[in-house]
Design an enzyme around this catalytic site. Structure first.
Site, PDB file in Angstrom:
ATOM      1  CG  ASP A 254      -2.040   0.995   1.167  1.00 55.14           C
ATOM      2  OD1 ASP A 254      -3.062   0.787   0.500  1.00 55.14           O
ATOM      3  OD2 ASP A 254      -1.854   2.038   1.830  1.00 55.14           O
TER       4      ASP A 254
ATOM      5  CG  ASP B 179      -5.958  -3.956  -4.100  1.00 51.69           C
ATOM      6  OD1 ASP B 179      -6.801  -3.048  -4.007  1.00 51.69           O
ATOM      7  OD2 ASP B 179      -4.865  -3.922  -3.516  1.00 51.69           O
TER       8      ASP B 179
ATOM      9  CG  HIS C  18      -5.447  -3.439  -0.247  1.00 50.13           C
ATOM     10  ND1 HIS C  18      -4.533  -2.941  -1.154  1.00 50.13           N
ATOM     11  CD2 HIS C  18      -5.207  -2.788   0.928  1.00 50.13           C
ATOM     12  CE1 HIS C  18      -3.778  -2.027  -0.568  1.00 50.13           C
ATOM     13  NE2 HIS C  18      -4.170  -1.914   0.687  1.00 50.13           N
TER      14      HIS C  18
END
Length: 304
Positions: free
Chosen positions: A114, A254, A282
């Site tokens: 991320d 994701d 994700h």
């Protein structure tokens, strides 16, 4: 800490920045250093499984960003909550470990997820000589390959979160972090209740959720956004890492870091070993850890 944070039997360590804020981090095991850089809205708890699997052979270092995890959570007048500040924090912590705690100046492996991608790779661009390998998990370190246009599934939610009073209310209610622990937003298989509680525990009060909101506000969508110059410069510098061993582990379901993001990484790092997980979302380490952690361990051993 295992009772409150299952699967997290680690010793907490603290680094005091020059501004007086304390940053929490893990420093487990010995050997060549692995630097785990988390994103939003997670914290070092995300890395519990790879640290447990790898600390017998590697030195596993996993900080919590300021305002997140077990680090201090200052008000906005004490900390800028910008990408540049995050990179400076990582630089200060790693410099401290090299200068005072026996960490080597070379041979680091970056493990990023991320927002950890922009933060970690911007740090790597400051110190390319330190970085030996890259591990990339559903992240980016370059402007979106979709251009300045936010994709339709994300356009309205992002606008609400960044531009409206409803967005402020949602952050105060911790809806962003809660949503990331539910199907189908962050995971594709049900997260155990105790694990979900551990992910959310550091964000138990509205004043402890400021960093989550500021991360969303700092997403660089246009050249006039504060984080844009850092992200753009990082993307331009990625070519210098094209020859380093790299591992890409990617959850294909994701909603944010989609196949176009993966394709961009593969274009920029053509020699990377890529493993995709079609059923993972994700939080790929939650959905596919049984396969991802052994694949990561094999990559690290084969490229040592």
């Amino acid at each position: 800490m295992t009772a409150r944070y299952p699967g997290y039997p680690f010793t907490s360590r603290w680094f005091a920045h020059a501004c007086g804020l304390r940053q929490h981090y893990l420093d487990e095991g010995g050997g060549a250093p692995l630097l785990f850089v988390h994103g939003n809205p997670s914290w070092s708890y995300l890395w519990r499984r790879p640290i447990l699997a790898l600390r017998d052979d590697f030195r596993c270092i996993a900080p919590d960003h300021i305002g997140m995890g077990l680090s201090d959570k200052p008000a906005a007048d004490r900390y800028p909550y910008t990408l540049a500040a995050r990179v400076a924090d990582l630089d200060a912590l790693t410099g401290h470990l090299i200068a005072h705690h026996g960490a080597p100046p070379h041979g680091w492996t970056l493990v990023m997820h991320d927002w950890g991608g922009p933060i970690g790779m911007a740090w790597a661009c400051r110190h390319p000589e330190r970085v030996a390998r890259l591990v990339i998990l559903n992240t980016a370190a370059f402007p979106s390959p979709h251009g300045r246009r936010v994709r339709p599934p994300l356009r309205l939610p992002l606008w609400v979160l960044r531009e409206t009073r409803l967005g402020d209310w949602l952050f105060r209610r911790n809806a962003f972090a809660r949503g990331a622990t539910w199907r189908p937003l962050g995971v594709r298989r049900r997260m155990p209740a105790a694990v979900r509680a551990a992910f959310l525990a550091p964000y138990d009060r509205p004043e402890h959720r400021l960093a989550i909101q500021r991360f969303v506000h700092d997403i660089p969508l246009r050249p006039d956004d504060p984080a844009w110059p850092v992200l753009r410069a990082t993307g331009k510098a990625l070519e210098r890492f094209a020859g380093r061993p790299a591992f890409i582990g990617w959850g294909l379901r994701d909603p944010v870091f989609d196949p176009a993001m993966l394709a961009e990484w593969r274009r920029r790092l053509p020699g990377a070993r890529t493993v995709v997980y079609p059923r993972a979302g994700h939080y790929v380490l939650e959905d596919a850890h049984e396969h991802l952690v052994p694949a990561l361990r094999a990559f690290l051993r084969e490229t040592s």
